[in-house]
Write a protein that holds these residues in place. Structure first.
Motif, short mmCIF file in Angstrom:
data_model
loop_
_atom_site.label_atom_id
_atom_site.label_comp_id
_atom_site.label_asym_id
_atom_site.label_seq_id
_atom_site.Cartn_x
_atom_site.Cartn_y
_atom_site.Cartn_z
N CYS A 483 0.83 -1.07 0.23
CA CYS A 483 0.03 -0.12 -0.08
C CYS A 483 0.75 1.23 0.06
CB CYS A 483 -0.92 0.06 1.33
SG CYS A 483 -2.19 -1.09 1.20
N ASN A 484 0.52 2.46 -0.88
CA ASN A 484 1.04 3.46 -0.64
C ASN A 484 0.23 4.70 -0.52
OD1 ASN A 484 -0.40 3.88 -2.91
ND2 ASN A 484 1.63 4.04 -4.20
N VAL A 486 -4.09 5.63 1.89
CA VAL A 486 -4.75 5.28 2.73
C VAL A 486 -6.19 6.04 2.52
CG1 VAL A 486 -3.48 4.32 4.72
CG2 VAL A 486 -4.31 6.87 4.50
N GLU A 492 -8.42 10.26 -0.39
CA GLU A 492 -7.10 9.36 -0.14
C GLU A 492 -6.10 10.26 -0.14
OE1 GLU A 492 -6.77 6.65 -3.55
OE2 GLU A 492 -8.59 5.63 -3.38
N ALA A 521 -7.59 -3.89 1.27
CA ALA A 521 -7.15 -2.82 0.47
C ALA A 521 -7.66 -2.86 -0.97
CB ALA A 521 -5.38 -2.69 0.57
N ARG A 523 -7.62 -1.37 -5.35
CA ARG A 523 -6.83 -0.42 -6.31
C ARG A 523 -8.01 -0.47 -7.53
NH1 ARG A 523 -1.07 -1.78 -9.35
NH2 ARG A 523 -1.46 -0.28 -11.04
N LEU A 540 -1.52 -0.04 -3.66
CA LEU A 540 -2.87 -0.22 -3.11
C LEU A 540 -3.37 0.89 -2.29
CD1 LEU A 540 -3.30 -3.89 -2.61
CD2 LEU A 540 -3.46 -2.83 -4.80
N THR A 541 -4.56 1.06 -2.04
CA THR A 541 -5.12 1.88 -0.83
C THR A 541 -5.72 1.15 0.05
OG1 THR A 541 -5.64 3.79 -2.73
CG2 THR A 541 -6.57 3.85 -0.55
N LEU A 542 -5.15 1.32 1.36
CA LEU A 542 -5.68 0.65 2.53
C LEU A 542 -7.04 1.31 2.95
CD1 LEU A 542 -5.08 -1.35 4.75
CD2 LEU A 542 -4.08 0.55 6.21
#
Length: 701
Positions: A483-484, A486, A492, A521, A523, A540-542
């Motif tokens: 993840c990069n 959140v 985001e 997570a 994407r 990905l986004t948590l």
């Protein structure tokens, strides 16, 4: 004189609050050395399992006389003749005449029988008839009541599964056949899938998403992962071997093949079962009390009868009359009706509890129920439901979030791997299925399967006319690693060190509550592709977390509260970890007063532990002999101790306690060791048992 003796018989009950510490125990089990896992089972078995876990598969199969196609029928027959059937020797039911003798043989009945015999020899037929009738009636009543209860208990004992899928070599080819479990031999190759019971101690040869429940062995509520790869972990505990499966556990998800290493009594389960069956039951406080009064009466007779005989003989000169008078003194000292009164009141209590769906296997347990002042209980399956539930679905900040639950549901629904208990818990939220119209509005594009290195898995789904959506679910650290960003509400933001620290704090809080945290997570991906791989699990986004719990039974909290009001202290003895245990204790309203782990118990001497058990009420990560040792020391401190458990790891403590309590879903070894079996999940019957025990005591008094 009789009244004075009766007062002595019941004096112990009246010395403490709530009749709790009556008749201090006279006989104790021999002191145990510090308990270690290596002492729980024979060293040869631990060595066999460790060697089986570490050896290369071809060498292992060669040593067992097997190969990857399995055994032939002739080879299996020869091995069966060598090793015997794959059966664990349980405590054998007593023949009726032996059971009848056990119901009769206590010092009081022996004393009354002697007096009846003397009365008959001296031609006092009325006295002989009355005394002998009391002995016969009390013995037969106890025999009938206990025999009926034991028959009901035996009816509960049934194996979860009585067959196993085995590879047999026929004409040089491996054939799958179903065999009764008792016919398995070392070297057999078995095929396992979700729901199967492990039929013997086995080495895993191949596994796919294999999760095994070892709750009956260790008390851990969550399933453990099992692998086929060789483990390099240096451990003295066979249960830590991650490529070894143990007899009596069961597969909750996944599939595997394994080779049988040991069978029957040579298994880990069999070794513990033998250890339990080979240990004589410790005398309970009630039995000790009866024996104490019986010997008191005998001592009185040895003093009074000769004294009266010689005084009358020398003063009156009629030695026959003096002898008869001395015998009448002996008869007069004995309350002939006491055995009958005790047995009938205990039987009445057993009948009352049977209406509450409670099987009383030993009548003495009724009185011990009332005298109990400490209840030690296992956690998994007794206080808890032994079923994983989805407890929380929250965003990154720990606030409730339906988006997280929806993402987790889509992931669990569309993955094609065998679903573990966590997926099952998520899929129980059928309302999400309806709201999202999962079967119609969404379609699956592809998936990236779970593996134990990544500890995560992903599915790619598409809503009609929308871009592809990759949803990843797995262990927190592994998901954070890809993840990069959140999600914060509708926005985001980048995953900064500050946010990462916040995430660690939030999830640590859940862990402190005893929850198992799984991160979710996602994407968004451009449509047009139909194949995805590991490389797509990046950037990905948590979204948040789903947290799972093995919750307590609904009746646990009110039952513990009621027991406390009646002066019964509750102590939790479990093999599970301390965080989960602390969470359950909070949920059931049990205020924690100190915590001891198995390692702490290990290092303490008996004297140190005897002090610690008085001030501590939560014990975690215990082995079976740790539990037994704690119960034994509580009894040595003068307590009347009950123990409630349902696993093989609870059996030694069940046998040592004054009153062992189990449930109908327990393993058969635990039910054999117990004095009382609860047929309903409600624990409120514990309070009724305590009250009935005290009513029984009052009736006897």
């Amino acid at each position: 004189m009789k009244f004075a003796l009766l007062k002595e018989f019941f004096a112990g009950f009246l010395r403490t609050r709530h009749f709790a510490r009556h008749f201090r125990r006279l006989a104790m089990l021999d002191s145990m050395t510090d308990a270690t896992v290596s002492r729980e089972v024979p060293p040869t078995l631990a060595q066999t399992l460790t060697l089986g876990a570490s050896g290369k598969v071809p060498e292992l199969l060669s040593r067992l006389g097997s190969n990857l196609d399995g055994l032939s029928e002739d080879e299996a027959l020869a091995l069966r003749q060598q090793h015997g059937l794959n059966e664990v020797e349980h405590e054998q039911p007593l023949p009726w005449w032996v059971h009848l003798w056990h119901c009769y043989k206590n010092p009081f009945n022996l004393l009354l029988t002697l007096l009846a015999l003397i009365s008959w020899l001296t031609e006092d037929m009325k006295a002989a008839t009355v005394i002998f009738s009391m002995v016969v009636l009390s013995t037969l009543l106890r025999f009938w009541q206990e025999a009926r209860s034991n028959q009901a208990a035996d009816a509960l004992k049934a194996m979860v599964s009585n067959t196993a899928t085995v590879l047999r070599r026929e004409d040089g080819k491996a054939q799958r056949i179903e065999l009764p479990i008792k016919q398995l031999v070392p070297g057999d190759l078995i095929v396992l899938s979700a729901g199967d019971m492990i039929p013997a101690d086995c080495r895993v040869l191949s596994a796919k998403d294999l999760f095994v429940s070892q709750a009956a062995m260790t008390g851990e509520s969550l399933p453990v992962e099992k692998f086929a790869r060789r483990q390099e972990v240096d451990t003295g505990n066979p249960l830590d071997l991650e490529n070894i499966l143990f007899m009596g556990t069961n597969v909750v998800s996944g599939a595997a093949t394994g080779v049988v290493l040991t069978t029957g009594n040579n298994t880990y389960f069999g070794a513990l079962a033998q250890r339990v069956s080979a240990t004589d039951r410790a005398p309970t406080s009630f039995q000790a009390g009866v024996n104490k009064v019986s010997w008191l009466l005998i001592r009185f007779m040895f003093v009074m009868a000769p004294l009266v005989l010689f005084i009358n003989g020398f003063t009156k000169g009629d030695w026959m009359e003096a002898l008869l008078f001395a015998l009448s003194i002996a008869v007069g000292l004995t309350p002939e009706m006491l055995p009958m009164i005790v047995t009938s009141t205990l039987a009445k209590g057993a009948v009352f509890l049977s209406r509450k769906k409670v099987i009383v296997k030993r009548l003495d347990a009724i009185q011990n129920f009332g005298a109990m002042d400490v209840l030690c209980t296992d956690k998994t399956g007794t206080l808890t439901q032994d079923k994983i539930f989805l407890a929380r679905h929250v965003d990154v900040w720990g606030d409730e979030s339906d988006d997280v639950l929806e993402m987790a549901y889509l992931n669990s629904y569309y993955q094609t791997g065998l679903k573990n208990l966590l997926d099952v818990a998520v899929l129980e939220h059928v309302e999400i299925h309806r709201e999202l119209q999962v079967g119609t509005a969404f379609s699956k594009v592809d998936e990236v399967p779970f593996d134990f290195n990544r500890r995560r898995m992903s599915v790619v789904v598409q809503e009609h006319g929308q871009p592809h959506l990759l949803i990843c679910k797995g262990a927190l650290e592994e998901v954070l690693g890809v993840c990069n960003r959140v999600r914060h509400g509708e926005e985001e933001e980048s995953l900064t060190p500050e946010l990462l620290e916040r995430i660690v704090q939030v999830t640590a809080g859940f862990n402190e509550e005893g929850l198992r945290v799984v991160a979710v997570a996602a994407r968004s991906m451009d449509a047009g592709r139909d194949a995805y791989g590991l490389a797509d699990e990046s950037d990905l986004t948590l979204i948040g977390y789903v947290a799972f719990l093995d919750p307590p039974k609904e009746s646990t909290a009110p039952a513990l509260k009621a027991l406390a009001e009646h002066g019964v202290a509750v102590k939790v003895l479990t093999g599970d970890n301390e965080r989960v245990t602390a969470k359950i204790c909070r949920e059931v309203g049990l205020e924690r007063q100190g915590l001891l782990l198995g390692g702490d118990v290990e290092r303490m001497s008996d004297a140190e532990l005897a002090v610690a058990v008085e001030t501590t009420n939560v014990f975690a990560k215990l082995t079976p002999s740790h539990k037994e040792r704690i119960v034994r020391l509580l009894k040595a401190n003068g307590h009347v101790v009950g123990f409630m458990g349902d696993g093989i790891n609870d059996a030694p403590a069940l046998r040592t306690a004054d009153i062992g309590i189990s449930v109908d879903s327990a393993v058969d070894i635990a039910k054999e060791a117990a004095d009382i079996i609860l047929l309903e999940k409600s624990l409120m019957v514990l309070e009724e048992g305590v009250l009935e025990g005290r009513r029984t005591f009052a009736n006897m008094l």
